[in-house]
Write an enzyme that holds these catalytic residues in place. Structure first.
Site, PDB file in Angstrom:
ATOM      1  N   ASP A 135      -7.923  -4.634  -0.601  1.00 52.64           N
ATOM      2  CA  ASP A 135      -8.322  -5.190  -1.898  1.00 52.64           C
ATOM      3  C   ASP A 135      -8.026  -6.684  -1.998  1.00 52.64           C
ATOM      4  OD1 ASP A 135      -9.276  -2.785  -3.103  1.00 52.64           O
ATOM      5  OD2 ASP A 135      -7.199  -2.125  -3.291  1.00 52.64           O
TER       6      ASP A 135
ATOM      7  N   HIS B  82       0.851  -1.190   0.000  1.00 54.62           N
ATOM      8  CA  HIS B  82       0.000   0.000   0.000  1.00 54.62           C
ATOM      9  C   HIS B  82       0.883   1.234   0.000  1.00 54.62           C
ATOM     10  CE1 HIS B  82      -2.896   3.018   1.501  1.00 54.62           C
ATOM     11  NE2 HIS B  82      -3.800   2.247   0.930  1.00 54.62           N
TER      12      HIS B  82
END
Length: 460
Positions: A392, A333
């Site tokens: 995700d 991320h």
């Protein structure tokens, strides 16, 4: 499907002109370093360039130790309250939490029981589209991409508003609450239109129920039989809460701030945010995770064999598998390093859903990939700050267990983030009152104008 637009084909002439665009628009990477320009508004250490202040949410990925920033387990706060505690709170009370979270983001504090009941009732009353809107706007022009349909629908709502350009806080709040309430209907109906007109399936339109939560209504309207389990609705509700907000710097929320600062209307600002979220680098990441896992399941014969899984993951990193991007989607991320709190929280609910759906074997595969990918990426990329699964990684798997179509993965993200976008739009209107206008440095040399009769570009 045949195109309705007569100029949609790229011709050789356009190819040649595009080559000129590429040639003239290519700026040397050295110039970015020379002028200290931070691409993506992130510095050389990956830290975001400070462009504003907010009180809506806080992302924590580092802690200060002896004057130095040290990576730590990630935390996410909504209006100063840890999102873990928010979810524990409403789950302990056996309640749905998205509406409460929306109240918190918009108004800055948790509602008491009467305030929450009144707010839920208000949202329920707003779940009513203008007369003939579904027939004239949603069904008349279906699209392969639901996000495009949704953007058009939001823009069309401008025409049905008697006070679309009123930027007073009460009016913008009214518009925001209507969009939060209506968006689940729009995403389901847009998908139904696509399924009927483009895919050739049946067309069934269910009206939402005022007394159901947002998560329940999505499942109720989407499914032909309108049936769902409580666990299914609870897990979707948690997903909406975790996606509702993520700081002012993410691409779509920053877009909301930028467009709002120009003084434009709510429908234009939210449409701009939707267009940003549509991008695969932002809202479409879980689709990439799903595609990657579909190939992994075909390539790896023994899902319990770490060596087989690692071999496939190595192929991904070596650009020899899936889309040849060199990425293991769902891992890493831009802000978090050691852990993404949203993924940690969501994983436990996804595990419960997998048990209900008798998909424990698939869940175990995801867990193995999460563990092995983190080790492999850290070793290959020489990442010492840590790399972990982001939300995700598990959201696509969750949506697939819920039987949600792939076309709705990003629209569901938008339905949740509508709360955060609305809060940030109102914050921008209240505080800044100044158009966001960053600088771009021109690096093209000055040159003389050449009369048309003296130009000969064939020699170039």
């Amino acid at each position: 499907m045949a195109s309705h637009y007569p100029f949609s084909k790229v011709t050789p002439e356009l190819e040649a002109l595009a080559a000129l665009c590429t040639e003239s628009g290519n700026i040397s990477p050295e110039l970015y370093r020379e002028h200290n320009v931070y691409l993506g508004l992130r510095d050389l250490n990956g830290k975001g360039v400070l462009t504003g202040l907010t009180e809506i949410s806080e992302i924590v990925s580092k802690k200060l130790v002896d004057g130095k920033e040290i990576p730590c387990d990630g935390e996410l706060y909504y209006r100063g309250i840890n999102v873990r505690d928010i979810i524990k709170g409403f789950m302990r009370d056996d309640r749905f939490g998205f509406e409460e979270t929306t109240y918190l983001l918009l108004f800055g504090n948790l509602p008491d029981k009467q305030q929450l009941d009144d707010f839920i009732k208000m949202i329920g009353n707003f779940r009513r589209l203008p007369s003939s809107f579904v027939r004239d706007i949603v069904l008349k022009s279906p699209s392969e991409d639901i996000m495009n349909t949704l953007a058009r629908c939001v823009l069309f709502l401008y025409a049905y508003d008697d006070y679309p350009n009123d930027l007073s806080v009460p009016n913008v709040l009214r518009q925001s609450l209507e969009l939060i309430a209506l968006f689940p209907m729009l995403l389901v109906y847009s998908y139904n239109a696509k399924r009927y007109y483009i895919d050739g399936d049946g067309l069934i339109i269910h009206r939402p129920k005022k007394n159901l939560s947002t998560a329940e209504n999505i499942l109720y309207m989407l499914r032909d039989d309108r049936k769902y389990t409580q666990l299914e609705a609870r897990v979707l509700d948690v997903a909406l809460v975790l996606h509702a907000e993520h700081g002012g710097g993410n691409n779509s929320t920053f877009t909301t701030h930028v467009v709002t600062s120009s003084g434009t209307d709510t429908y234009s600002a939210i449409t701009a945010a939707l267009c940003s979220l549509k991008g695969p680098k932002h809202g479409g990441a879980n689709l990439k995770v799903m595609g990657m896992f579909e190939e992994l399941k075909r390539e790896v014969k023994d899902w319990n064999n770490d060596d087989e899984i690692t071999a496939y993951l190595q192929k991904l990193l070596d650009k020899e598998a899936f889309d040849r991007s060199g990425l293991i989607y769902g891992m890493g991320h831009a802000v978090y390093s050691i852990s993404d709190p949203r993924a940690q929280i969501f994983k436990q609910y996804v595990e419960k859903l997998a048990a209900e759906k008798q998909m424990e074997r698939e869940f175990a595969l995801y867990s193995s990939v999460e563990r092995l990918a983190a080790e492999l990426i850290a070793k290959k990329r020489r990442i010492y700050k840590g790399v972990s699964a982001n939300i995700d990684f598990y959201s696509g798997f969750c949506y697939s267990m819920l039987g949600l179509p792939l076309e709705l993965y990003t629209p569901l993200f938008a339905a949740a983030r509508m709360s955060g976008w609305s809060a940030h739009r109102i914050e921008e209107l209240i505080n800044a009152n100044k158009i966001i206008r960053p600088a771009y440095l021109n690096v093209h040399p000055r040159t003389d104008y050449i009369p048309l009769s003296e130009r000969d570009n064939s020699k170039k």
